[in-house]
Write an enzyme that holds these catalytic residues in place. Structure first.
Site, PDB file in Angstrom:
ATOM      1  N   GLU B  49     -14.742  -5.136 -69.461  1.00 39.22           N
ATOM      2  CA  GLU B  49     -15.184  -6.532 -70.078  1.00 39.22           C
ATOM      3  C   GLU B  49     -15.202  -7.601 -69.405  1.00 39.22           C
ATOM      4  O   GLU B  49     -14.378  -7.926 -68.718  1.00 39.22           O
ATOM      5  CB  GLU B  49     -14.216  -6.446 -71.516  1.00 39.22           C
ATOM      6  CG  GLU B  49     -14.774  -6.951 -72.706  1.00 39.22           C
ATOM      7  CD  GLU B  49     -13.680  -7.113 -73.564  1.00 39.22           C
ATOM      8  OE1 GLU B  49     -13.497  -6.225 -74.364  1.00 39.22           O
ATOM      9  OE2 GLU B  49     -13.334  -8.362 -74.072  1.00 39.22           O
ATOM     10  N   ASP B  60     -10.248 -18.678 -78.096  1.00 39.91           N
ATOM     11  CA  ASP B  60      -9.582 -18.124 -77.101  1.00 39.91           C
ATOM     12  C   ASP B  60      -8.221 -19.131 -76.783  1.00 39.91           C
ATOM     13  O   ASP B  60      -8.228 -20.259 -77.183  1.00 39.91           O
ATOM     14  CB  ASP B  60     -10.086 -18.133 -75.644  1.00 39.91           C
ATOM     15  CG  ASP B  60     -11.081 -16.715 -75.728  1.00 39.91           C
ATOM     16  OD1 ASP B  60     -10.715 -15.939 -75.798  1.00 39.91           O
ATOM     17  OD2 ASP B  60     -12.106 -16.986 -75.581  1.00 39.91           O
TER      18      ASP B  60
END
Lengths: 412, 270
Positions: B49, B60
């Protein structure tokens, strides 16, 4: 309190007031651009808000708090000395700075906290720029005994110390955010991170007409009480509607609140004043509509200050409340269809207007609304004496005296 | 069959789950992240990824936020990320590559152009954190035309009925965000995962990758067994960040991350 139609009642067909659509969009703007974790919560919030709208008890409860706690209706003041000084159109002030906590923010917060209580939430998180929304949120959390966490950019914590202290006194936890430039955008990111991590008991109390659907609609509805009152008050005072309504815009909640009830009154010009910072072309600006382009941030599609690769740029304004690289999606739409105009006012012009207002009317306005006033000072002299301008004085300026003193070279 | 299908089918025969390491593009610079990317398959990456740096990564945690900032400082753009994938494909045409990021850079690039260019560059799937099913029509048709999988995210808050809604047209694999929270903070317990996975498998026959909060070899092994893949992101970035000096890569940077990756891979394969 008022006999005019409730801002919470269903809108009419063939009206500019009927948005958003069922996807939460105003034209191409708005929507629900959030992580899947939050999506079920937005659907739940939407449902809870529709149920509240349909419940006469909710309206009754909100009206009670607006009248006896917030102190509504707020007066519409004919600013005679300022009008004489400018020598043109009659200038009226909608006195939102007289609300409890000193700004229009409490209108929205009062509505949302009642929704949050209906949803059984026990903890509130919110973002704040100038601290006005943070103070309003901390206030209702104190009133209802709810836990409260406010995210505020570290830069803003520094330049808005009095409001930080107020929030502490009210029992809120204020978390300074050091990411980015440490302003409203970064506080918004951090509030969203908190929300996603605490979805079970936490309600995210958004302070402006931005964010994922249904926030822009809900905040607008709760702020529309401003415009509804203006309509009634100006009709009583002048026997007609104003020619121009002016309001300052960061996210745009005070502007949307005063604009929305007038959207279908084509004779009323609506002017939103963005913070041009050091100038629209200085690269140090917060004027999202004038200098941005459509993109997706914080849950909605709207005009954003961004580079050509889609990275969000830092906004700049002397006013912490306007220091945001985006704007509510309904404003973006009103701009594109030409129903409202959006102009820029610089830090310098706002500082000048701040002093004029204080000197002529004995009203210390927030630096946010000083931007609106600076534009009024530009257009009023060009208008006829029987024309009418209403300015939304959305907050009081006590919180800004340190910033203003600093810029005037005065040490407090 | 797509690279993603081929890889999961092969692992199924092997009788184990996949390990999906994550790196942020251009963190701390283009060359280092490309070197790391190229070395990851040999160190045990089954799929990879690649995070696309964004100025406002609101889902995040602090580790990936810092990585995104480093990437942006080093000149990361969506175009540069695709260039990196093209370079990777010169030496590896089998390991599936999935881009993970936020919508605005894609929106700015142009959804149709992006899907076309990404597929051309050798990208197999994309994860757009802030694009729920309700908004996916922005990319869906373009992605399908380009044979690019849009990887659907599901979360603990996704109800059973919503799972069917979200996964109705899913392709590639499903990404299970195993905690309600941001990346690199809390971890789900094995018991939580045991409870969640049957719910998801009711709604899809696609492989399920588990991510958010997986940092140790033990956690990776558990997740890859209960699900079909384990995604490890913040833990690897933390290691990388600890090798940097003044934000710059050192000779320890790539080896340190690869060593940790080997440890994770050994656990997943044990």
């Amino acid at each position: 309190m008022t006999n005019t139609p409730s801002p919470l009642s269903p809108p009419l067909a063939n009206s500019l007031r009927s948005g958003p659509d069922d996807r939460g969009r105003f034209g191409i703007f708005g929507g629900r651009f959030v992580a899947e974790t939050l999506m079920p919560l937005l659907l739940e919030l939407d449902e809870a808000y529709r149920a509240a709208q349909a419940d006469p008890e909710f309206r009754k409860e909100l009206d009670y708090y607006l009248k006896d706690y917030v102190g509504r209706p707020s007066p519409l003041w004919f600013a005679q000395h300022l009008t004489e000084e400018l020598g043109g159109a009659k200038v009226y002030f909608k006195r939102e700075e007289l609300n409890h906590t000193g700004s229009h923010k409490l209108n929205n917060v009062m509505g949302q906290i009642l929704v949050a209580r209906r949803m059984g939430k026990t903890r509130i998180v919110a973002e704040t720029g100038a601290g006005q929304h943070g103070v309003a949120t901390a206030t209702v959390c104190a009133l209802f005994g709810l836990k409260c966490t406010i995210y505020m950019g570290a830069t803003d914590v520094e330049r808005q110390k009095p409001n930080v202290f107020r929030m502490h006194l009210l029992g809120a936890e204020v978390k300074p955010v050091t990411a980015g430039a440490g302003t409203l955008k970064d506080a918004m990111n951090e509030a969203m991170r908190d929300w996603v991590a605490n979805v079970a008991d936490t309600y995210f109390l958004v302070g402006t007409v931005a964010g994922p659907h249904p926030y822009p609609e809900m905040v607008r509805d709760f702020q529309s009480v401003i415009g509804v009152e203006v309509k009634e008050q100006i009709t009583q005072a002048e026997g007609r509607l104003p020619d121009v309504i002016v309001a300052a815009i960061g996210g745009g909640s005070n502007a949307m609140g005063i604009f929305h009830p007038f959207l279908d009154d084509a004779s009323v010009r609506l002017i939103g004043v963005e913070a041009a910072g050091r100038g629209l072309d200085s690269g140090k600006t917060a004027a999202s509509i004038s200098r941005g382009r459509p993109g997706v941030l914080h849950g909605n599609r709207t005009y954003l200050l961004q580079d050509k690769h889609g990275q969000i740029e830092e906004a700049h304004s002397i006013s912490a409340g306007l220091d945001y690289p985006g704007i509510g999606p309904e404003h973006s739409w009103l701009n594109d269809i030409g129903r409202a105009e959006y102009v820029g006012v610089t830090d310098e012009e706002a500082l000048e207007a701040f002093q004029v207002c204080t000197r002529t009317e004995g009203i210390i306005p927030a630096l946010e609304c000083a931007h609106g006033l600076a534009h009024v000072m530009k257009i009023a002299p060009t208008m006829a004496k029987d024309q009418i301008i209403v300015l939304n004085v959305s907050g009081r300026g006590d919180k800004d005296i340190f910033t203003v003193a600093h810029h005037l070279g005065v040490k407090l | 069959m797509s690279r993603i299908q081929t890889r999961f089918a092969a692992l199924k025969k092997e009788g184990r789950g996949a390990l999906i390491p994550y790196l942020q593009a251009c963190d701390p610079d283009y060359d280092t992240s490309l070197e790391l990317l190229r070395a990851m398959p040999a160190a045990g990456a089954d799929l990879i990824e690649i995070g696309v740096p964004f100025s406002d990564p609101s889902a995040d945690g602090p580790t990936i936020q810092a990585a995104a900032l480093r990437g942006l400082k080093a000149g990361a753009t969506l175009g540069r990320v695709l260039e990196m994938v093209r370079a990777f494909r010169e030496t590896d045409n089998e390991t599936p590559i999935v881009l993970m990021g936020y919508l605005n850079p894609i929106d700015s690039y142009g959804p149709a152009e992006f899907c076309f260019d990404a597929a051309q560059a050798g990208v197999d799937g994309i994860i757009v954190v802030d694009m729920p099913t309700e908004e996916a029509d922005l990319l869906d048709a373009h992605a399908r035309e380009a044979d690019l999988d849009i990887i659907s995210l599901v979360a603990p808050t996704t109800s059973n009925s919503r799972l069917f809604h979200v996964l109705r047209e899913a392709s590639g694999f499903v990404y299970y965000v195993s905690i309600t929270g941001i990346t690199g903070t809390n971890s789900a317990s094995a018991a939580d995962l045991e409870k969640a996975l049957p719910r998801i498998r009711e709604a899809t026959s696609l492989p399920v990758a588990i991510g958010f909060g997986i940092s140790t070899p033990e956690q990776a092994r558990t997740a890859s067994r209960i699900g079909d893949a384990a995604v490890v992101a913040s833990a690897l970035i933390k290691t990388m960040a600890s090798t940097l000096e003044n934000g710059q890569a050192t000779e320890r940077t790539v080896p340190a991350v690869l060593k940790q990756l080997e440890g994770l891979a050994a656990a997943v394969r044990a």
